[in-house]
Design a protein around this motif. Structure first.
Motif, mmCIF file in Angstrom:
data_model
loop_
_atom_site.group_PDB
_atom_site.id
_atom_site.type_symbol
_atom_site.label_atom_id
_atom_site.label_comp_id
_atom_site.label_asym_id
_atom_site.label_seq_id
_atom_site.Cartn_x
_atom_site.Cartn_y
_atom_site.Cartn_z
ATOM 1 N N ASN A 65 0.840 -0.999 -0.067
ATOM 2 C CA ASN A 65 -0.060 0.058 0.109
ATOM 3 C C ASN A 65 0.805 1.347 -0.117
ATOM 4 O O ASN A 65 0.562 2.392 -0.494
ATOM 5 N N LEU A 66 2.072 1.169 0.499
ATOM 6 C CA LEU A 66 2.881 2.432 0.626
ATOM 7 C C LEU A 66 3.606 2.785 -0.710
ATOM 8 O O LEU A 66 4.020 3.745 -0.908
ATOM 9 N N ILE A 67 4.010 1.544 -1.400
ATOM 10 C CA ILE A 67 4.692 1.837 -2.508
ATOM 11 C C ILE A 67 4.422 2.897 -3.639
ATOM 12 O O ILE A 67 5.268 4.001 -3.687
ATOM 13 N N GLY A 68 3.303 2.956 -3.773
ATOM 14 C CA GLY A 68 2.468 4.138 -4.604
ATOM 15 C C GLY A 68 2.763 5.288 -3.962
ATOM 16 O O GLY A 68 3.245 6.404 -4.589
ATOM 17 N N PRO A 69 2.129 5.891 -2.908
ATOM 18 C CA PRO A 69 2.546 7.131 -2.339
ATOM 19 C C PRO A 69 3.793 7.368 -2.221
ATOM 20 O O PRO A 69 4.524 8.528 -2.270
ATOM 21 N N LEU A 70 4.934 6.597 -1.875
ATOM 22 C CA LEU A 70 6.066 6.546 -1.640
ATOM 23 C C LEU A 70 6.829 7.144 -2.965
ATOM 24 O O LEU A 70 7.635 8.087 -2.918
ATOM 25 N N LEU A 113 2.006 10.224 -11.872
ATOM 26 C CA LEU A 113 2.027 9.279 -10.671
ATOM 27 C C LEU A 113 0.989 9.418 -9.758
ATOM 28 O O LEU A 113 0.244 8.634 -9.256
ATOM 29 N N ARG A 114 0.968 10.918 -9.117
ATOM 30 C CA ARG A 114 0.013 10.993 -8.214
ATOM 31 C C ARG A 114 -1.516 10.737 -8.846
ATOM 32 O O ARG A 114 -2.466 10.414 -8.025
ATOM 33 N N ASP A 115 -1.757 11.156 -9.977
ATOM 34 C CA ASP A 115 -3.107 10.976 -10.522
ATOM 35 C C ASP A 115 -3.467 9.422 -10.583
ATOM 36 O O ASP A 115 -4.498 8.900 -10.454
ATOM 37 N N VAL A 116 -2.302 8.559 -11.055
ATOM 38 C CA VAL A 116 -2.597 7.262 -11.340
ATOM 39 C C VAL A 116 -2.772 6.678 -9.968
ATOM 40 O O VAL A 116 -3.560 5.890 -9.800
ATOM 41 N N ILE A 117 -1.943 7.063 -8.901
ATOM 42 C CA ILE A 117 -2.050 6.231 -7.716
ATOM 43 C C ILE A 117 -3.038 6.635 -6.891
ATOM 44 O O ILE A 117 -3.488 5.769 -6.118
ATOM 45 N N ASP A 118 -3.443 7.893 -6.843
ATOM 46 C CA ASP A 118 -4.508 8.411 -5.659
ATOM 47 C C ASP A 118 -5.858 7.921 -6.382
ATOM 48 O O ASP A 118 -6.317 8.338 -7.396
#
Lengths: 335, 309, 315
Positions: B220-225, B296-301
């Motif tokens: 779960n952390l990989i994306g935000p990090l 990345l933010r758009d894809v991950i969030d």
């Protein structure tokens, strides 16, 4: 009695990334002046969407009205709410049609005093000056049963209790004496005792001001106490419309019958389990080609899978969208 | 209305779906294609990485080679410029293009290792803080809040001035001052996941704590990090250039973008290109990383992809 | 509200204590602070003299206690170079920095907030594209580079503004900024402008979908009032925090800008002090800057509490 609102074939879709959701599929019903019409259905059945779409309160996009009309009568002259311009709509909302929302905590602006939120529409629609609006707002708070209205005028929503917030919400909706009020599950978030108080308040206000009320709920128990007529909705389709007593005594749609038998009764001394309806509501990503209840219906037969049933008359002011004649226990034999 | 299933990259789902590596690559590729700005950012970033790795092969000159006869040659597109030095030369006749190409090595090294160290230490501390909780958590978060409430730039300048000019020191300064950001995001995520219930559910069926961390919390952390790391790396590249500009980063002999700005500043009014052109390299890199980060933010969030009712 | 303020106050004091510790021990990072302050070819006698003069020969704890008591009464030691109290030098330079940061903040607010509002009200439209562009520019153009570009174009090229220095005009004894502040403030405000645009836009987009905005629409309130009375007012509360943080950032960011424009502020003083290896002064500036940021955060929190009725009338 005259008709105040006449909705015909209202069809609405949400265009989302994942596809088109067919939220409303040909909704038709009338509302008579002065009556209380209850719209009943489970969550996702489209009850709120129906009423919000009339006032253009849905975000568009993703919502889009595919077809239909909603005639709102003013002194016998109809205007189609769905085709109304933005500016005209601003003049209808609040002034002609008031809306009471479900969760009063999130539906009230947290940084504006309750009093100002009530007064806002008075200034807007009735052209009152600030002082008159303030006095009127205090009267309204008093009228909806908030003790110490003068002091409460200056409070913020978070300083109110849940029941008081809902009362304030009602005061906002009725501030300009609209001819029609839409109550969108106003009691769902409240304790049972407070629920009863709010229902009583709504009834009293309707009686005193002669308002027309559309009461949206998923609670058939509440309906019995307030409604004159009931519209039952399922998966974006109207399945049955009837006077309230007739609906309880002679439900004409298998879904309504299922809902009623799922209702606990205090006078029922037998120890049977409450009935439940098997299955889950249908996927609404496809446009309906047949009765939406067919998957879960105990009376389903081949015709149910072939076409969407039209309204069949079933007694005075009573109509149902079902191919099966529940009263006589056999399929209908019409053309 | 059906709930949209967890997310697009598969980085945020509670149980990472069993997708082959190839399938994931194809999937991410498709996401890049859908939003072209992310693709543009990626290509720009790869260009910078490429020039850093292959600097000796693509740079036309030795970045340290002085040629006083050709000193202060303006860029090729100006009247007095020549294609011998496409972006001109500096006060000592060193080729600006070659120095920019070599300079990317300093920037990327600082950014990459700075973020790598900060992220791994921050992740560890954040996991401890969020998972152990109690007093440990209070102490760690006290430290984090303390560091985050300092005026960052002033302290970075202060420490750099004390410790002197070397690449290692610059990396360590940025790495250590950046730890709190990663601690905070890791801890927040751990707390969120702990409260979300499925960790409790996993515990109740007898899953081991370590398994929970590796199987549930880390994925779960990989994306935000990754998103934060992209932005932090771009910030570090800026700060490194800024330190260089103040004469506090790598030694003046090393070709770095900040050092080039510092030299060029002295000649700004007469030979403006010596300072302005290296700045373009910083802007280019910053743009690349921000486009990539935004994408990345758009894809991950998943909140941004949520379908509004 | 009182309890809220009190808790913020205690928090700030704790942070200040931490700041003092950090600032004090930072100089010890190399092992011998004196070696930082003297030139490399100083004789051992000279080093010893400085050591005694600065009190570095005393036990560490005594030095720290001395530092702490000094800090409480506003004494941050002497500048080696200027032979003057560090505090006095800082205060002399303070007005210039405050002027620069304030003008930059105002510029950022005047550009950023309306732009974010316009963009958020019509996502995907012209203003929204402009918003995204502004956000991206703010994050990708370093202010020190922009400052150089501005000088090349507007000062050297067009001659509209002075290349360096600060000029003020005095009206009724009050020093007012002149056009000399425009270029440095504009270079400084770029990042903040981008942040404000991004934040305002995001806040508007989020608040637009709040239930209470729908309620306001259901009352028949027009779009303009919806934005000014309902959306902007709700967005303003978190904006206060952002603005507070950004003001601190602008003060820090003035190191570059003041150096480039020879603006006689604290950032410039810091750069000078580092150049002169005047670490007592550097230390004092670091503490002063932290103190300013801590006070700023405290004020921001209080303003936030006052603006949000849920906190103002909370327990």
């Amino acid at each position: 009695m005259s008709t105040i609102l006449s909705v015909r074939d209202l069809t609405l879709r949400f265009h989302t990334f994942d596809g088109v959701v067919h939220a409303l599929n040909g909704i038709s019903f009338d509302v008579q002046a002065g009556e209380t019409l209850a719209i009943v259905g489970e969550s996702g059945s489209g009850k709120s969407v129906t009423m919000m779409s009339l006032l253009h309160l849905l975000p568009m996009p993703p919502a889009r009205i595919a077809r239909g009309e909603a005639l709102f009568y003013t002194n016998g002259t109809p205007t189609d709410l769905l085709k109304m311009s933005r500016a005209d709509m601003h003049r209808v909302r609040g002034a002609q049609i008031g809306y009471i929302f479900q969760d009063a905590l999130s539906a009230l602006n947290p940084v504006m005093t309750v009093g100002r939120q009530i007064g806002e529409s008075l200034v807007m629609h009735l052209g009152m000056d600030a002082e008159t609006a303030r006095k009127r707002a205090i009267d309204l708070l008093d009228d909806v049963g908030i003790p110490g209205a003068r002091a409460r005028y200056r409070n913020y929503p978070h300083q109110f209790s849940g029941g008081m917030r809902q009362r304030a919400m009602i005061a906002i909706a009725i501030a300009c004496n609209p001819r029609m009020v839409i109550a969108d599950e106003p009691t769902t978030a409240l304790d049972v005792t407070v629920q009863a108080q709010i229902v009583e308040l709504a009834k009293r206000i309707q009686r005193e001001r002669g308002m027309t009320v559309v009461w949206i709920t998923h609670d058939l128990g509440v309906v019995a106490g307030i409604a004159d007529r009931v519209l039952v909705m399922y998966a974006g389709c109207p399945v049955e419309i009837a006077p309230v007593d007739d609906l309880y005594d002679h439900p004409q749609h298998p879904y309504t019958r299922g809902l009623l038998s799922a209702l606990p009764r205090l006078d029922d001394r037998s120890r049977r389990d409450l009935a439940s309806i098997q299955g889950a509501p249908p996927d609404m990503m496809a446009s309906p080609r047949h009765c939406q209840f067919a998957w879960r219906c105990p009376y389903v037969f081949d015709r149910c899978w072939k076409a969407v049933p039209p309204y069949y008359p079933a007694g005075k002011g009573h109509a149902t969208q079902c191919f099966y004649d529940l009263e006589n226990g056999r399929p209908r034999t019409d053309a | 209305m059906p709930e949209t299933s967890a997310d697009a990259t598969g980085l945020l789902v509670d149980e990472t779906p069993d997708r082959t590596f190839r399938q994931s690559l194809v999937y991410v590729g498709r996401l890049f294609w859908r939003d072209k700005t992310g693709l543009v950012g990626l290509i720009m970033f790869l260009m910078v990485v490429f020039s850093a790795i292959f600097a000796p092969w693509i740079a036309p000159y030795d970045p340290l080679q002085q040629d006083l006869r050709a000193a202060k040659t303006p860029p090729a597109w100006t009247e007095k410029g020549s294609f011998d030095h496409p972006l001109g030369t500096d006060n000592l006749g060193r080729d600006i293009l070659s120095r920019i190409i070599y300079g990317s090595r300093v920037s990327l090294t600082v950014g990459f290792f700075g973020v790598l160290i900060a992220c791994s230490l921050g992740l560890t501390i954040g996991l401890i803080s969020g998972y152990v909780g109690g007093r440990t958590d209070n102490i760690i978060m006290g430290g984090v809040n303390l560091i985050l409430s300092l005026p960052y730039l002033v302290f970075v300048v202060f420490i750099a001035a004390i410790l002197g000019r070397s690449l290692l020191i610059v990396i360590l300064i940025f790495a250590f001052t950046d730890i709190p950001i990663f601690v905070r995001i890791t801890r927040g995520e751990v707390l969120r996941i702990r409260e979300s219930g499925f960790v409790e559910a996993a515990l109740s069926i007898g899953a081991k704590r370590r398994r929970i961390i590796f199987r549930h919390i880390l994925p779960n952390l990989i994306g935000p990090l990754i998103t934060i790391a992209t932005f932090e790396m771009s910030a570090m590249i800026f700060y490194e250039a800024g330190l260089g500009f103040l004469g506090l980063s790598v030694p003046p002999s090393v070709p770095s973008w900040g050092n080039m700005l510092a030299v060029g500043r002295k000649y700004l009014t007469i030979y403006p290109w010596i300072a302005t052109i290296p700045g373009l390299a910083i802007v280019f890199t910053g743009l690349a990383m921000n486009l990539l980060g935004d994408w990345l933010r758009d894809v991950i969030d998943p909140r941004l992809r949520r379908v509004k009712k | 509200m009182q309890r809220y303020i009190l808790s913020r106050l205690i928090q700030s004091l704790l942070i200040l204590l931490g700041v003092l510790l950090i600032v004090f021990f930072m100089l010890q990072l190399t092992g011998d602070p004196v070696s930082l302050m003297v030139s490399r070819n100083a004789s051992p006698e000279q080093v010893q003299r400085v050591r005694e003069e600065m009190g570095f020969n005393r036990p560490m704890m005594v030095q720290f206690a001395d530092f702490m008591t000094g800090a409480v009464v506003g004494d941050f030691g002497m500048s080696l170079r200027h032979r003057q109290p560090a505090m006095k030098l800082i205060l002399e330079r303070l007005p210039a920095t405050v002027e620069l940061a304030t003008v930059a903040l105002l510029m950022a607010m005047v550009i950023g907030i309306p732009l974010g509002l316009l963009g958020g009200s019509n996502p995907g439209g012209f203003w929204d594209t402009l918003c995204r562009l502004a956000g991206l520019i703010g994050q990708t153009i370093p202010n020190f580079w922009l400052a150089l570009i501005l000088i090349v174009f507007f000062s050297v090229g067009l001659g509209w503004f002075p290349t360096f220095g600060r000029e003020t005009c005095t009206v009724f004894g009050i020093h007012l900024p002149t056009r000399s502040v425009i270029l440095p403030a504009f270079a400084l405000c770029l990042f903040t402008t981008g942040q404000l645009v991004r934040f305002t836009r995001a806040a508007v987009l989020e608040i637009k979908n709040e239930d209470y905005v729908r309620t306001a629409y259901s009352k028949g309130i027009g779009d303009r009032q919806i934005y000014t009375r309902h959306i902007l007012r709700n967005a303003a509360i978190p904006l206060i925090s952002i603005i507070g943080v950004q003001f601190g950032y602008l003060l820090s960011g003035s190191i570059y800008i003041e150096t480039i424009f020879s603006w006689p502020g604290i950032g410039n003083l810091l750069a000078e002090a580092i150049g002169n290896r005047d670490f007592a002064l550097v230390q004092a500036i670091a503490f002063f800057a932290s103190l300013t940021v801590v006070i700023l955060n405290l004020l921001t929190d209080i303003a936030y509490g006052l603006a949000d009725p849920r906190i103002r009338y909370g327990d």
